[in-house]
Design an enzyme around this catalytic site. Sequence first.
Site, PDB file in Angstrom:
ATOM      1  N   CYS A  71       0.834  -1.210   0.000  1.00 17.87           N
ATOM      2  CA  CYS A  71       0.000   0.000   0.000  1.00 17.87           C
ATOM      3  C   CYS A  71       0.870   1.261   0.000  1.00 17.87           C
ATOM      4  O   CYS A  71       1.609   1.515   0.948  1.00 17.87           O
ATOM      5  CB  CYS A  71      -0.918  -0.018   1.213  1.00 17.87           C
ATOM      6  SG  CYS A  71      -1.834   1.511   1.475  1.00 17.87           S
ATOM      7  N   CYS A  74       0.001   3.669   2.844  1.00 19.00           N
ATOM      8  CA  CYS A  74       0.526   3.199   4.128  1.00 19.00           C
ATOM      9  C   CYS A  74       1.984   3.608   4.293  1.00 19.00           C
ATOM     10  O   CYS A  74       2.401   4.021   5.376  1.00 19.00           O
ATOM     11  CB  CYS A  74       0.396   1.679   4.235  1.00 19.00           C
ATOM     12  SG  CYS A  74      -1.307   1.098   4.183  1.00 19.00           S
TER      13      CYS A  74
END
Length: 128
Positions: A71, A74
């Site tokens: 991600c 993230c």
Amino acid sequence: MPEGSFLIRCRSCRTLNRVPTEKLGSRPVCGQCKTPLEVPHSPLNVTAAAYDREVNEWPEFVLVEFWAKWCGYCRMVEPVVNDLAAGRAGQLKVLKADVDAEPDLARRFTVKATPTFMLYRNGRLLGR
């Protein structure tokens, strides 16, 4: 609670200890059993087996981030989350749950996107 102190639960005897802010960095010990108290200064990885214990036993705020290695968002927020954990040690416990490593945990909380953040206080969900 007096200004400049934090409550930390001992993992051994389960006693709540009031620790002054200035002693957080000097490895405080439990007043009852003298076991060193754990004061997380960085995010802790959490598993499905330990999730409830980690959230419910911390007497202050707990921020849980559901994340994934792949991600991009993230990775972008990771430095901010790390700084938050270090800057609020004793007040805020930061947990990270990898949705790929812990799919049952992600399903339990219906995590459909990463990162997903959940904020608890005294084991009660305050926001998502």
